[in-house]
Design a protein around this motif. Structure first.
Motif, PDB file in Angstrom:
ATOM      1  N   VAL A  67       0.847  -1.189   0.000  1.00 17.11           N
ATOM      2  CA  VAL A  67       0.000   0.000   0.000  1.00 17.11           C
ATOM      3  C   VAL A  67       0.882   1.237   0.000  1.00 17.11           C
ATOM      4  N   GLU A  68       0.535   2.238  -0.839  1.00 13.16           N
ATOM      5  CA  GLU A  68       1.243   3.511  -0.869  1.00 13.16           C
ATOM      6  C   GLU A  68       0.269   4.632  -0.552  1.00 13.16           C
ATOM      7  N   THR A  69       0.713   5.581   0.238  1.00 13.42           N
ATOM      8  CA  THR A  69      -0.135   6.677   0.688  1.00 13.42           C
ATOM      9  C   THR A  69       0.486   8.000   0.287  1.00 13.42           C
ATOM     10  N   ALA A  70      -0.347   8.917  -0.205  1.00 10.73           N
ATOM     11  CA  ALA A  70       0.139  10.238  -0.594  1.00 10.73           C
ATOM     12  C   ALA A  70       0.499  11.049   0.644  1.00 10.73           C
ATOM     13  N   GLU A  71       1.767  11.547   0.665  1.00  5.24           N
ATOM     14  CA  GLU A  71       2.240  12.358   1.786  1.00  5.24           C
ATOM     15  C   GLU A  71       3.095  13.508   1.249  1.00  5.24           C
ATOM     16  N   PRO A  72       3.241  14.570   2.066  1.00 11.51           N
ATOM     17  CA  PRO A  72       4.017  15.733   1.593  1.00 11.51           C
ATOM     18  C   PRO A  72       5.469  15.381   1.283  1.00 11.51           C
ATOM     19  N   VAL A  73       5.964  15.931   0.185  1.00 16.97           N
ATOM     20  CA  VAL A  73       7.381  15.885  -0.189  1.00 16.97           C
ATOM     21  C   VAL A  73       7.771  17.320  -0.479  1.00 16.97           C
ATOM     22  N   GLY A  74       8.287  18.019   0.549  1.00 15.76           N
ATOM     23  CA  GLY A  74       8.524  19.451   0.389  1.00 15.76           C
ATOM     24  C   GLY A  74       7.202  20.157   0.119  1.00 15.76           C
ATOM     25  N   PRO A  75       7.147  21.021  -0.906  1.00 12.41           N
ATOM     26  CA  PRO A  75       5.893  21.714  -1.226  1.00 12.41           C
ATOM     27  C   PRO A  75       4.927  20.853  -2.050  1.00 12.41           C
ATOM     28  N   PHE A  76       5.362  19.635  -2.408  1.00 12.89           N
ATOM     29  CA  PHE A  76       4.554  18.769  -3.265  1.00 12.89           C
ATOM     30  C   PHE A  76       4.078  17.538  -2.472  1.00 12.89           C
ATOM     31  N   LYS A  77       3.590  16.573  -3.212  1.00  9.76           N
ATOM     32  CA  LYS A  77       3.158  15.322  -2.585  1.00  9.76           C
ATOM     33  C   LYS A  77       3.723  14.143  -3.369  1.00  9.76           C
ATOM     34  N   GLY A  78       3.971  13.055  -2.641  1.00 15.65           N
ATOM     35  CA  GLY A  78       4.483  11.862  -3.283  1.00 15.65           C
ATOM     36  C   GLY A  78       3.949  10.625  -2.592  1.00 15.65           C
ATOM     37  N   TRP A  79       4.250   9.495  -3.181  1.00 16.46           N
ATOM     38  CA  TRP A  79       3.757   8.232  -2.630  1.00 16.46           C
ATOM     39  C   TRP A  79       4.763   7.672  -1.640  1.00 16.46           C
ATOM     40  N   LYS A  80       4.257   7.350  -0.426  1.00 19.00           N
ATOM     41  CA  LYS A  80       5.093   6.717   0.589  1.00 19.00           C
ATOM     42  C   LYS A  80       4.611   5.292   0.797  1.00 19.00           C
ATOM     43  N   PRO A  81       5.461   4.301   0.459  1.00 15.40           N
ATOM     44  CA  PRO A  81       5.022   2.906   0.625  1.00 15.40           C
ATOM     45  C   PRO A  81       5.123   2.460   2.080  1.00 15.40           C
ATOM     46  N   SER A  82       4.165   1.638   2.482  1.00 14.55           N
ATOM     47  CA  SER A  82       4.260   0.981   3.777  1.00 14.55           C
ATOM     48  C   SER A  82       4.921  -0.371   3.580  1.00 14.55           C
ATOM     49  N   MET A  83       5.322  -1.003   4.679  1.00 18.74           N
ATOM     50  CA  MET A  83       5.954  -2.317   4.568  1.00 18.74           C
ATOM     51  C   MET A  83       4.969  -3.321   3.976  1.00 18.74           C
ATOM     52  N   ALA A  84       5.403  -4.046   2.953  1.00 19.45           N
ATOM     53  CA  ALA A  84       4.532  -5.026   2.307  1.00 19.45           C
ATOM     54  C   ALA A  84       4.223  -6.180   3.267  1.00 19.45           C
ATOM     55  N   VAL A  85       3.020  -6.733   3.127  1.00 17.13           N
ATOM     56  CA  VAL A  85       2.562  -7.849   3.939  1.00 17.13           C
ATOM     57  C   VAL A  85       2.247  -9.029   3.027  1.00 17.13           C
ATOM     58  N   VAL A  86       2.738 -10.198   3.386  1.00 19.59           N
ATOM     59  CA  VAL A  86       2.371 -11.425   2.682  1.00 19.59           C
ATOM     60  C   VAL A  86       1.219 -12.061   3.459  1.00 19.59           C
ATOM     61  N   GLN A  87       0.140 -12.361   2.751  1.00 20.64           N
ATOM     62  CA  GLN A  87      -1.054 -12.924   3.384  1.00 20.64           C
ATOM     63  C   GLN A  87      -1.334 -14.310   2.814  1.00 20.64           C
ATOM     64  N   TRP A  88      -1.453 -15.269   3.711  1.00 20.86           N
ATOM     65  CA  TRP A  88      -1.890 -16.601   3.332  1.00 20.86           C
ATOM     66  C   TRP A  88      -3.281 -16.833   3.905  1.00 20.86           C
ATOM     67  N   ALA A  89      -4.231 -17.236   3.047  1.00 18.08           N
ATOM     68  CA  ALA A  89      -5.610 -17.512   3.464  1.00 18.08           C
ATOM     69  C   ALA A  89      -5.973 -18.910   3.024  1.00 18.08           C
ATOM     70  N   TRP A  90      -6.621 -19.637   3.944  1.00 17.15           N
ATOM     71  CA  TRP A  90      -6.909 -21.054   3.694  1.00 17.15           C
ATOM     72  C   TRP A  90      -8.234 -21.418   4.340  1.00 17.15           C
ATOM     73  N   VAL A  91      -8.989 -22.298   3.670  1.00 17.45           N
ATOM     74  CA  VAL A  91     -10.278 -22.787   4.187  1.00 17.45           C
ATOM     75  C   VAL A  91     -10.172 -24.280   4.431  1.00 17.45           C
ATOM     76  N   LYS A  92     -10.533 -24.712   5.641  1.00 16.26           N
ATOM     77  CA  LYS A  92     -10.515 -26.140   5.970  1.00 16.26           C
ATOM     78  C   LYS A  92     -11.800 -26.779   5.422  1.00 16.26           C
ATOM     79  N   ARG A  93     -11.673 -27.690   4.525  1.00 17.96           N
ATOM     80  CA  ARG A  93     -12.845 -28.268   3.843  1.00 17.96           C
ATOM     81  C   ARG A  93     -13.468 -29.421   4.603  1.00 17.96           C
ATOM     82  N   SER A  94     -12.719 -30.115   5.395  1.00 21.59           N
ATOM     83  CA  SER A  94     -13.284 -31.266   6.110  1.00 21.59           C
ATOM     84  C   SER A  94     -12.489 -31.547   7.367  1.00 21.59           C
TER      85      SER A  94
END
Length: 400
Positions: A373-400
């Motif tokens: 995710v990147e969020t717009a934040e001030p860069v001097g008189p302008f604005k730029g994208w500041k990335p947050s630390m990336a997250v790896v997500q594992w999602a799983w459904v137990k079927r039985s």
């Protein structure tokens, strides 16, 4: 099949006169009548043996069972299965042995007195439960009907509303509905002063003040939580909740609970949902407890421990979120504990924990994503994208 022998009868302030002919006959011919003092007073001049509710209530189930074979009646207020003891009794006595006889519920009475469509009202209770659980329903224009604990409940609710910017909300106390002593008391949350009787229903019309917290049930802003910077951020949290699928009465294990953000949103999303947070750091458990009270999840249970050892003996979960302390052993314990068709979501931010999730993905399948995710934040008189630390997500459904 055992024939019905227990009759649970709703009774109102109009006492025996308000019962159906069948209900009156059952009360008049009963050998044993169980109820609170108020219920007994509403059914006078009956020769049955009288039994009052004990404390704790679980003892009453055995007391009722002891009279099987006699004509037993339990008197309750209004509808026996709407925030009443009927549901508790069903946990100890088979359904086929019980006949329910409903009366008008307090909610039906109150909605008619207020001129509110019951279908458009939130029906909640603070009787025997922490009042903070109603907080997730605070929003402009929301109407609530609340079953209350006693005469102190309106003041408690007024303070909760005022603290969250809903001080202008209108409160109406409807006492002894349908009886000769019916009364009505009105005021606003900020500066609530009326003295009211113990037995009443509280109607709330939420009105937002200029500083009101207008919050979603899930996807809460990060700044409404007390945290130390280590929090599952809003975007990642929303994606995790969508895959955890909160359900009514569902149980979540939040492993590495931290400040409690995922557990709290799980409980806000599903009525009567519960969450158990496993967190070894005392400071973070204190933050989670504070957040749970402020944000309307007072039933959050916190455990001082580390997975997988701390998971032993816990109620089987409907969903598991692993936000910290990821290991192969913890994942294996959670997979074994999950019920069929239930879900596990785990987040990793380090290379080592990513490797564990990759291994789990290869073994069990599911879905593996990297969320940046990147969020717009001030860069001097302008604005730029500041990335947050990336997250790896594992999602799983137990079927039985």
């Amino acid at each position: 099949m055992t024939a019905p022998w227990l009759h649970i009868i709703g009774i109102g302030e109009d006492s025996m006169a308000g019962l159906s002919a069948e209900g009156r006959r059952l009360v008049e011919q009963a050998e044993v009548i169980v109820g609170g003092d108020r219920h007994h007073s509403l059914a006078p001049n009956v020769a049955a043996e009288r039994i009052a509710w004990p404390s704790p209530f679980d003892a009453m189930i055995e007391e009722i069972r002891r009279h099987k074979g006699r004509r037993v009646v339990v008197l309750v207020t209004g509808d026996p299965l709407w925030f009443s003891v009927g549901a508790r009794i069903l946990k100890g006595i088979p359904r086929e042995e019980i006949v329910f006889h409903p009366q008008l519920s307090a909610f039906q009475f109150a909605s008619c007195r207020m001129g509110w469509s019951l279908a458009d009202v939130e029906t909640l209770t603070v009787h025997g439960r922490a009042a903070e659980q109603i907080v997730p329903w605070f929003a402009p224009g929301v109407r609530m009907l609340l079953l209350t604990k006693d005469r102190t409940s309106p003041e408690t609710v007024a303070k909760l509303l005022t603290a969250r910017g809903y001080g202008p909300s209108r409160l109406t106390v409807l006492a002894a509905l349908g009886g000769p002593n019916e009364a009505r008391f009105e005021g606003v949350a900020e500066g609530w002063t009326p003295e009211v009787p113990d037995f009443h229903v509280l109607a709330v019309q939420c009105v937002a003040g200029p500083d009101a917290q207008i919050l979603p049930r899930t996807g809460l802003p990060d700044d409404v939580f007390v945290h130390d910077g280590k929090i599952t951020k809003r975007t990642q949290r929303a994606l995790a909740l969508s895959k955890l699928v909160p359900v009514r009465d569902g149980v979540l294990w939040d492993v590495g609970c931290g400040c409690g953000s995922v557990a709290i949103e799980w409980m806000r999303a599903g009525r009567e949902a519960r969450a158990i947070g496993i967190e070894p750091q005392e400071k973070r458990r204190a933050m989670a407890e504070e957040n749970a009270l402020r944000l309307g999840a007072p039933k959050l249970k916190l455990i001082d421990g580390t997975a997988p050892d701390a998971l032993a003996g816990l109620p089987a979960p409907d969903a598991v979120f692993i936000g910290g302390g990821i290991s192969r052993e913890t994942i294996a314990a959670c997979v074994d504990a999950l019920k069929p068709h239930c879900r596990l979501v785990a987040h990793a931010v380090t290379l080592e924990s990513e490797a564990v999730l990759l291994s789990a993905f290869e073994e069990f399948g599911g879905e593996l994503q990297r969320i940046a995710v990147e969020t717009a934040e001030p860069v001097g008189p302008f604005k730029g994208w500041k990335p947050s630390m990336a997250v790896v997500q594992w999602a799983w459904v137990k079927r039985s």
